[in-house]
Design a protein around this motif. Structure first.
Motif, PDB file in Angstrom:
ATOM      1  N   LEU A 151       0.833  -1.208   0.000  1.00 54.38           N
ATOM      2  CA  LEU A 151       0.000   0.000   0.000  1.00 54.38           C
ATOM      3  C   LEU A 151       0.864   1.254   0.000  1.00 54.38           C
ATOM      4  CD1 LEU A 151      -2.921  -0.764   2.514  1.00 54.38           C
ATOM      5  CD2 LEU A 151      -3.116  -0.332   0.062  1.00 54.38           C
ATOM      6  N   THR A 152       1.950   1.217   0.770  1.00 51.21           N
ATOM      7  CA  THR A 152       2.859   2.369   0.822  1.00 51.21           C
ATOM      8  C   THR A 152       3.489   2.622  -0.546  1.00 51.21           C
ATOM      9  OG1 THR A 152       3.350   1.877   3.146  1.00 51.21           O
ATOM     10  CG2 THR A 152       4.873   3.341   1.970  1.00 51.21           C
ATOM     11  N   ASP A 153       3.911   1.533  -1.205  1.00 52.46           N
ATOM     12  CA  ASP A 153       4.568   1.656  -2.510  1.00 52.46           C
ATOM     13  C   ASP A 153       3.631   2.184  -3.585  1.00 52.46           C
ATOM     14  OD1 ASP A 153       6.863   0.689  -1.336  1.00 52.46           O
ATOM     15  OD2 ASP A 153       6.602  -1.372  -2.050  1.00 52.46           O
ATOM     16  N   LYS A 154       2.335   1.990  -3.420  1.00 57.72           N
ATOM     17  CA  LYS A 154       1.386   2.461  -4.429  1.00 57.72           C
ATOM     18  C   LYS A 154       1.259   3.989  -4.434  1.00 57.72           C
ATOM     19  CE  LYS A 154      -1.550  -1.624  -4.984  1.00 57.72           C
ATOM     20  NZ  LYS A 154      -1.428  -1.700  -6.458  1.00 57.72           N
ATOM     21  N   LYS A 155       1.723   4.600  -3.348  1.00 56.28           N
ATOM     22  CA  LYS A 155       1.699   6.073  -3.258  1.00 56.28           C
ATOM     23  C   LYS A 155       0.330   6.641  -3.651  1.00 56.28           C
ATOM     24  CE  LYS A 155       6.648   6.506  -4.189  1.00 56.28           C
ATOM     25  NZ  LYS A 155       6.988   6.608  -2.769  1.00 56.28           N
ATOM     26  N   ILE A 156      -0.687   6.154  -2.958  1.00 58.85           N
ATOM     27  CA  ILE A 156      -2.060   6.599  -3.219  1.00 58.85           C
ATOM     28  C   ILE A 156      -2.174   8.099  -2.924  1.00 58.85           C
ATOM     29  CG2 ILE A 156      -4.480   6.329  -2.524  1.00 58.85           C
ATOM     30  CD1 ILE A 156      -3.753   3.411  -1.809  1.00 58.85           C
ATOM     31  N   GLU A 157      -2.809   8.817  -3.829  1.00 61.21           N
ATOM     32  CA  GLU A 157      -2.945  10.260  -3.686  1.00 61.21           C
ATOM     33  C   GLU A 157      -3.594  10.629  -2.355  1.00 61.21           C
ATOM     34  OE1 GLU A 157      -4.980  14.126  -5.933  1.00 61.21           O
ATOM     35  OE2 GLU A 157      -5.382  12.088  -6.646  1.00 61.21           O
ATOM     36  N   ALA A 158      -2.997  11.612  -1.672  1.00 58.38           N
ATOM     37  CA  ALA A 158      -3.483  12.166  -0.406  1.00 58.38           C
ATOM     38  C   ALA A 158      -3.146  11.294   0.804  1.00 58.38           C
ATOM     39  CB  ALA A 158      -4.982  12.429  -0.435  1.00 58.38           C
ATOM     40  N   VAL A 159      -2.620  10.068   0.594  1.00 63.17           N
ATOM     41  CA  VAL A 159      -2.199   9.239   1.725  1.00 63.17           C
ATOM     42  C   VAL A 159      -0.791   9.671   2.124  1.00 63.17           C
ATOM     43  CG1 VAL A 159      -1.636   6.915   2.517  1.00 63.17           C
ATOM     44  CG2 VAL A 159      -3.639   7.297   1.080  1.00 63.17           C
ATOM     45  N   GLU A 160      -0.652  10.236   3.331  1.00 63.92           N
ATOM     46  CA  GLU A 160       0.624  10.808   3.760  1.00 63.92           C
ATOM     47  C   GLU A 160       1.522   9.800   4.471  1.00 63.92           C
ATOM     48  OE1 GLU A 160      -0.801  14.049   6.154  1.00 63.92           O
ATOM     49  OE2 GLU A 160      -0.767  15.442   4.458  1.00 63.92           O
ATOM     50  N   LYS A 161       0.910   8.853   5.169  1.00 65.08           N
ATOM     51  CA  LYS A 161       1.716   7.922   5.951  1.00 65.08           C
ATOM     52  C   LYS A 161       0.912   6.679   6.283  1.00 65.08           C
ATOM     53  CE  LYS A 161       4.675   7.902  10.100  1.00 65.08           C
ATOM     54  NZ  LYS A 161       5.117   8.698  11.264  1.00 65.08           N
ATOM     55  N   ILE A 162       1.557   5.513   6.174  1.00 65.57           N
ATOM     56  CA  ILE A 162       0.948   4.245   6.594  1.00 65.57           C
ATOM     57  C   ILE A 162       1.907   3.611   7.592  1.00 65.57           C
ATOM     58  CG2 ILE A 162       0.056   2.005   5.877  1.00 65.57           C
ATOM     59  CD1 ILE A 162      -0.443   3.138   3.119  1.00 65.57           C
ATOM     60  N   VAL A 163       1.485   3.493   8.844  1.00 69.12           N
ATOM     61  CA  VAL A 163       2.348   2.997   9.919  1.00 69.12           C
ATOM     62  C   VAL A 163       2.333   1.470   9.933  1.00 69.12           C
ATOM     63  CG1 VAL A 163       2.767   3.014  12.405  1.00 69.12           C
ATOM     64  CG2 VAL A 163       1.859   5.053  11.276  1.00 69.12           C
ATOM     65  N   PRO A 164       3.526   0.822   9.889  1.00 64.84           N
ATOM     66  CA  PRO A 164       3.577  -0.647   9.921  1.00 64.84           C
ATOM     67  C   PRO A 164       2.984  -1.209  11.209  1.00 64.84           C
ATOM     68  CG  PRO A 164       5.686   0.285   9.247  1.00 64.84           C
ATOM     69  CD  PRO A 164       4.857   1.426   9.751  1.00 64.84           C
ATOM     70  N   VAL A 165       2.511  -2.431  11.144  1.00 70.50           N
ATOM     71  CA  VAL A 165       1.971  -3.126  12.317  1.00 70.50           C
ATOM     72  C   VAL A 165       3.111  -3.426  13.285  1.00 70.50           C
ATOM     73  CG1 VAL A 165       0.947  -5.299  13.084  1.00 70.50           C
ATOM     74  CG2 VAL A 165      -0.003  -4.098  11.114  1.00 70.50           C
ATOM     75  N   SER A 166       2.843  -3.300  14.575  1.00 71.68           N
ATOM     76  CA  SER A 166       3.847  -3.593  15.606  1.00 71.68           C
ATOM     77  C   SER A 166       3.182  -4.343  16.747  1.00 71.68           C
ATOM     78  CB  SER A 166       4.465  -2.293  16.128  1.00 71.68           C
ATOM     79  OG  SER A 166       3.473  -1.518  16.788  1.00 71.68           O
ATOM     80  N   ASP A 167       4.003  -4.721  17.742  1.00 71.43           N
ATOM     81  CA  ASP A 167       3.447  -5.411  18.911  1.00 71.43           C
ATOM     82  C   ASP A 167       2.450  -4.514  19.644  1.00 71.43           C
ATOM     83  OD1 ASP A 167       4.997  -7.609  18.346  1.00 71.43           O
ATOM     84  OD2 ASP A 167       6.593  -7.076  19.763  1.00 71.43           O
ATOM     85  N   GLN A 168       2.720  -3.188  19.621  1.00 75.86           N
ATOM     86  CA  GLN A 168       1.821  -2.254  20.311  1.00 75.86           C
ATOM     87  C   GLN A 168       0.463  -2.137  19.610  1.00 75.86           C
ATOM     88  OE1 GLN A 168       5.121  -1.492  19.696  1.00 75.86           O
ATOM     89  NE2 GLN A 168       5.655  -1.957  21.839  1.00 75.86           N
ATOM     90  N   THR A 169       0.415  -2.464  18.326  1.00 75.98           N
ATOM     91  CA  THR A 169      -0.855  -2.372  17.589  1.00 75.98           C
ATOM     92  C   THR A 169      -1.430  -3.758  17.285  1.00 75.98           C
ATOM     93  OG1 THR A 169       0.308  -2.252  15.463  1.00 75.98           O
ATOM     94  CG2 THR A 169      -0.227  -0.165  16.559  1.00 75.98           C
ATOM     95  N   THR A 170      -0.997  -4.752  18.059  1.00 68.59           N
ATOM     96  CA  THR A 170      -1.556  -6.104  17.958  1.00 68.59           C
ATOM     97  C   THR A 170      -2.340  -6.392  19.235  1.00 68.59           C
ATOM     98  OG1 THR A 170       0.289  -6.858  16.592  1.00 68.59           O
ATOM     99  CG2 THR A 170      -1.045  -8.561  17.653  1.00 68.59           C
ATOM    100  N   SER A 171      -3.530  -6.945  19.098  1.00 64.68           N
ATOM    101  CA  SER A 171      -4.382  -7.193  20.265  1.00 64.68           C
ATOM    102  C   SER A 171      -3.740  -8.213  21.208  1.00 64.68           C
ATOM    103  CB  SER A 171      -5.754  -7.688  19.827  1.00 64.68           C
ATOM    104  OG  SER A 171      -5.650  -8.922  19.150  1.00 64.68           O
ATOM    105  N   LYS A 172      -4.124  -8.140  22.476  1.00 66.17           N
ATOM    106  CA  LYS A 172      -3.536  -9.027  23.480  1.00 66.17           C
ATOM    107  C   LYS A 172      -3.782 -10.494  23.175  1.00 66.17           C
ATOM    108  CE  LYS A 172      -3.760  -5.642  27.239  1.00 66.17           C
ATOM    109  NZ  LYS A 172      -4.317  -5.308  28.567  1.00 66.17           N
ATOM    110  N   ASP A 173      -4.904 -10.816  22.538  1.00 69.41           N
ATOM    111  CA  ASP A 173      -5.182 -12.210  22.207  1.00 69.41           C
ATOM    112  C   ASP A 173      -4.527 -12.633  20.900  1.00 69.41           C
ATOM    113  OD1 ASP A 173      -6.728 -10.948  20.294  1.00 69.41           O
ATOM    114  OD2 ASP A 173      -8.665 -11.589  21.102  1.00 69.41           O
ATOM    115  N   GLY A 174      -3.847 -11.693  20.242  1.00 62.59           N
ATOM    116  CA  GLY A 174      -3.109 -12.025  19.034  1.00 62.59           C
ATOM    117  C   GLY A 174      -3.959 -12.222  17.797  1.00 62.59           C
ATOM    118  N   LYS A 175      -5.243 -11.890  17.854  1.00 64.70           N
ATOM    119  CA  LYS A 175      -6.134 -12.140  16.714  1.00 64.70           C
ATOM    120  C   LYS A 175      -6.206 -10.955  15.745  1.00 64.70           C
ATOM    121  CE  LYS A 175      -9.226 -15.456  18.978  1.00 64.70           C
ATOM    122  NZ  LYS A 175     -10.633 -15.774  19.329  1.00 64.70           N
TER     123      LYS A 175
END
Length: 721
Positions: free
Chosen positions: A96-120
Motif C-alpha cells: 500500500l505504501t509503494d502504491k503512493k495513493i494520492e493524499a495518503v501521507e503515511k501508513i504505519v507498519p503493524v507492531s506489537d503495540q498495535t496487535t491485540s492481546k489475544d493475538g487475533k
C-alpha cells in the motif's frame, strides 16, 4: 395583495410558466458544485477547547497525526495470527505504501503495540491529507482506493484486510445515504401521487404537485442553495440531501393542497375557472405566505447556532421553503389557469358536487357545542405524551446511527472494541504547553500523567509524552475506558479537563482534545442553541402570526400548542425507542430536528385553520359557529396535507439505519399531532372559548353576529367552470 397576485398570474399564465422554465434551467445549469463536510470538528467555533487543542497539535506536532483510516488485519478462520501471517501483513502494508495513493501521507507498519492481546487482530494507522477531510466525497474516494488495493494485496494469503476509521465511515456513509436518498425519494413520490390522486379522485391532481416540486421547485432550490453557500461561504452537511427532498415535496404538496381545495370550493360556488383561480389565491395566499414565513424564520434562525451542521442546514432549508412557496403562489395557479378544470379533476365525475363532509361537519359541531371539553381533552393528551420527554438521553454515535451495522467500517469498529480498549482507536490528547515558550520540565511529566490517569473513566495515561521540537509542548495520550462517542467517555472529559487544568505545573496551560472532547463541546454548543435559537425563532414566528391575524392574543395560544406538540413528539419518541425498544438513547440532534419540522411545518396547519376561523368570524358568524365552519371546510385540507406529509416523513424509516428510523418516526408522529390534535381540536376549541377576545385588538373589524346575513353568504348554486 394576494388578490392582485392571483389576477396577475391568471392574466399572464403562459408567461409565468415560461419564466419558471427558463429560470429553473438557468439556475440549475449554472449553479456551482458544493461538497458536504464530514469532520465533526469543522462544525465547532474556534473558542471551544477541543478546537484550540487541535490548533496546538498542528503547530507543535506538524508531523504527528490522528489516524484518518485504520487497516485491520485478522485471519480468515479467526485464529491468532501466525508468524507467516505477520509477514504477509507487512507485505500488504508495504505494498500500500509503494502504491503512493494520492493524499495518503503515511501508513504505519503493524507492531506489537498495535496487535491485540489475544493475538487475533493487528492494526495499521493511516494518515490522509487534512484538506481531503473537508470534502466527504474526496475523503471517501481515498478510502475506496485504500480498501480496494488492500483487499487486492491480501488475496492469496490467510489474512483478511478491512478498512475502518473516519475515512472508511465517510465512504460507507456516502454509499448508505445514496441508497437511502433513493428509497426516500421514490417512496415519497409514490405516496404523494397516490394519496393526492385518491383524495381528489384524479390522476392529474396527483401528478401536478410532483411536477411543481420535483421539476421546478427542487432543482431551483438546489441551485439557489449552491449559489448562497458559495457566496456566503456557508458549510454543507451530508444530511441535507435527504431532508431537502422531503421538505420540498412535503411543503410544496401542502401549499398546493391549500390552493387546490380552495380552487375547487370556488368552482362549486359558481366561479368560472380563471375567476376561481384568482379568488383561490386571494383567499388562501395569505395563509400560504404566512405559513411559509413561519417555516422560513424557524429554519433561518439556525444561522445563530454554534454548530456548523445546523448553520448549514437552516439557511438551505429556508431557501427551499421560500422557492417552494413562490412556486405555489405563481406556478401552481398558472398551471390551474391553463388546464381545463375537468382535466384537473378527471376522471372524477362528482367534483362539482359539494360533499357533506360528514365527519368534519360532525367534528365541527362537537367543537361548537363542547369547546371546553375538547380543549381540555386534547391538551391533556399533549401533556401526557410530553411527560416521556423527561427521560430523553442524547447519544453521539453519529456513524453507528447513520449506517447499518453490516457496513465494513462498523464491523471494524466493533472488532476494535473487542480486541483493544474501547477508546484505543480514538485516544484523547492532553497538550501541556509553556505559556512563555520555554522548555518544559520533564521531571513533572510522570506526576502529571498519574493525575490524569486517576480520573474516573480513564484506562491509561501515557507517562512519557511526546515532546515538540522546541520542547515547549508535551502531548499526553489518554485512553478512555469506554468508546470515544459514548456518554461515559464524554462525561469523563469534563473531569479530565478539570484535573488537567488544575494540575498543570506553574507557567503552563493544558488543552484537552480528541474525539470525545469534540463531542463534549458539541454538547455544550447544543445547550447554547437551545437557550438562544429556540426563543429567537419562537418570538419571530409569534410576530408573523400577530401580523397575519392582527391580534396579540391568538398567537400566544397557537405557540403554546406548538410547544406542546414539540414536547409531545419528543416524549413519544423517547418512550418508543428508549423505554420500549431499549435503546440507550437517541441522536443528540433529534430535538433540534423535531423543532425544525414539527414546530415550523406543524405551524402551517394551525395557520390554515386560524385563518379560516378569522375569515368565518369576519363574515358575521359567532365564535363557535366560526369554529364549526372552519373545521367543516378547512378540516379536509388539513387532514389531507397532514396525512401526506406524515407519510412522507415515515419513508425515512425505510432507510435502514437507526438515525433515520428515529427521525422518520418522530417527524411523522409530530406532523400527525400538529394536524390531527392541535389544528383539529386544540386551536379551534380555544378560539371558540375565547370568542372575539382571540382577535384583540383587531376584533373591532369583526361584525356582530347576524344569522340572516350569514345565511345569505352561504355558497351560491353550482355554476360552470
Amino acid at each position: 395583495m394576494f388578490h392582485r397576485i392571483g389576477q396577475f398570474v391568471v392574466k399572464r399564465a403562459w408567461w409565468v410558466i415560461a419564466a419558471w422554465v427558463v429560470g429553473m434551467i438557468a439556475i440549475a445549469a449554472t449553479a456551482p458544485t458544493i461538497s458536504a463536510q464530514t469532520d465533526e470538528a469543522s462544525f465547532l467555533p474556534k473558542h471551544y477547547e477541543s478546537i484550540q487543542a487541535a490548533t496546538v497539535q498542528e503547530k507543535a506536532f506538524p508531523t504527528s497525526f490522528t489516524p484518518s483510516a485504520m487497516a485491520l488485519f485478522e485471519r480468515n478462520d479467526g485464529a491468532p495470527l501466525t508468524a507467516k501471517d505477520k509477514d504477509d501483513i507487512a507485505k500488504v502494508v508495504q505494498g500500500l505504501t509503494d502504491k503512493k495513493i494520492e493524499a495518503v501521507e503515511k501508513i504505519v507498519p503493524v507492531s506489537d503495540q498495535t496487535t491485540s492481546k489475544d493475538g487475533k487482530y493487528a492494526l495499521s494507522m493511516i494518515a490522509i491529507d487534512k484538506t481531503k477531510q473537508q470534502d466527504s466525497k474526496a475523503f471517501g474516494d481515498v478510502a475506496k482506493k485504500l480498501r480496494e488495493d488492500g483487499k487486492s494485496l491480501a488475496q492469496g494469503t490467510d489474512v483478511k484486510f478491512q478498512l475502518g476509521g473516519n475515512a472508511a465511515q465517510a465512504l460507507d456513509q456516502t454509499e448508505s445515504s445514496g441508497n437511502a436518498d433513493a428509497v426516500i425519494a421514490m417512496s415519497t413520490v409514490l405516496l404523494v401521487a397516490i394519496i393526492v390522486g385518491i383524495i381528489f379522485r384524479s390522476i392529474l391532481a396527483g401528478i401536478l404537485p410532483l411536477l411543481i416540486t420535483l421539476f421546478f421547485a427542487f432543482p431551483t432550490s438546489n441551485g439557489v442553495i449552491s449559489y448562497a453557500t458559495k457566496a456566503f461561504d456557508l458549510d454543507s452537511t451530508p444530511i441535507l440531501s435527504a431532508i431537502l427532498i422531503v421538505v420540498v415535496l412535503g411543503v410544496g404538496t401542502d401549499y398546493f393542497l391549500f390552493l387546490l381545495f380552495r380552487y375547487r370550493e370556488r368552482l362549486r360556488a359558481g366561479d368560472d375557472r380563471k375567476t376561481a383561480v384568482a379568488n383561490a389565491v386571494g383567499r388562501v395566499g395569505e395563509a400560504i405566505a404566512s405559513a411559509a414565513g413561519a417555516v422560513t424564520i424557524a429554519f433561518a434562525a439556525l444561522i445563530l447556532s454554534s454548530l456548523g451542521m445546523f448553520k448549514a442546514l437552516g439557511p438551505a432549508l429556508a431557501i427551499a421553503v421560500v422557492v417552494t412557496a413562490i412556486a405555489a403562489l405563481t406556478l401552481a395557479p398558472a398551471l390551474l389557469t391553463v388546464l381545463p378544470a375537468r382535466a384537473v379533476f378527471w376522471p372524477g365525475k362528482k367534483w362539482l358536487n359539494e360533499p357533506s363532509n360528514a365527519r368534519f361537519a360532525a367534528l365541527g359541531r362537537t367543537v361548537e357545542k363542547r369547546p371546553a371539553f375538547v380543549a381540555i381533552a386534547s391538551g391533556a393528551v399533549l401533556v401526557a405524551l410530553s411527560a416521556g420527554a423527561l427521560n430523553y438521553n442524547g447519544i453521539f454515535d453519529l456513524a453507528g446511527s447513520s449506517m447499518p451495522k453490516t457496513a465494513e467500517s462498523m464491523v471494524v469498529q466493533d472488532k476494535l472494541a473487542t480486541g483493544f480498549s474501547a477508546g484505543a482507536a480514538q485516544p484523547t490528547h492532553v497538550y501541556l504547553s509553556s505559556t512563555a515558550g520555554a522548555k518544559l520540565d520533564p521531571g513533572a511529566f510522570e506526576s502529571y500523567a498519574g493525575k490524569l490517569g486517576s480520573v474516573p473513566g480513564i484506562a491509561q495515561a501515557a507517562p512519557k509524552p511526546q515532546l515538540s521540537a522546541d520542547g515547549a509542548t508535551a502531548d499526553f495520550t489518554v485512553i478512555m475506558k469506554d468508546a470515544p462517542d459514548s456518554n461515559a467517555a464524554i462525561d469523563a472529559v469534563t473531569e479530565l479537563r478539570d484535573v488537567a487544568h488544575a494540575s498543570a505545573p506553574a507557567g503552563t496551560e493544558a488543552k484537552v482534545g480528541g474525539l470525545s472532547a469534540i463531542y463534549k463541546d458539541i454538547n455544550l454548543a447544543m445547550t447554547h442553541d437551545y437557550e438562544l435559537v429556540f426563543p429567537v425563532a419562537g418570538l419571530l414566528i409569534l410576530l408573523i402570526l400577530g401580523l397575519q391575524l392582527r391580534s396579540v392574543v391568538a398567537p400566544w395560544y397557537l405557540m403554546a400548542s406548538v410547544g406542546l406538540g414539540f414536547t409531545a413528539t419528543l416524549g413519544a419518541a423517547t418512550v418508543l425507542f428508549q423505554s420500549i425498544k431499549g435503546e440507550a438513547g437517541m441522536m443528540f440532534m433529534l430535538p433540534i430536528l423535531i423543532y425544525l419540522f414539527v414546530v415550523a411545518i406543524g405551524t402551517d396547519y394551525n395557520i390554515l385553520i386560524i385563518a379560516r376561523l378569522r375569515e368565518e368570524a369576519r363574515e358575521g358568524r359567532s365564535p363557535r359557529e366560526a369554529a364549526r365552519e372552519a373545521l367543516r371546510h378547512g378540516g379536509p385540507t388539513v387532514a389531507a396535507a397532514g396525512f401526506i406529509l406524515a407519510a412522507s416523513f415515515a419513508t425515512f424509516m425505510l432507510a435502514g439505519n437507526v438515525f433515520m428510523l428515529e427521525f422518520g418516526f418522530a417527524m411523522a408522529f409530530g406532523i400527525a399531532v400538529a394536524a390531527f390534535v392541535m389544528a383539529m381540536f386544540f386551536t379551534p376549541a380555544i378560539t371558540a372559548l375565547l370568542g372575539k377576545k382571540a382577535w384583540w385588538p383587531g376584533h373591532g373589524a369583526m361584525p356582530d353576529h347576524d344569522p340572516e346575513a350569514v345565511e345569505q353568504r352561504e355558497p351560491l348554486s353550482v355554476g360552470k367552470a
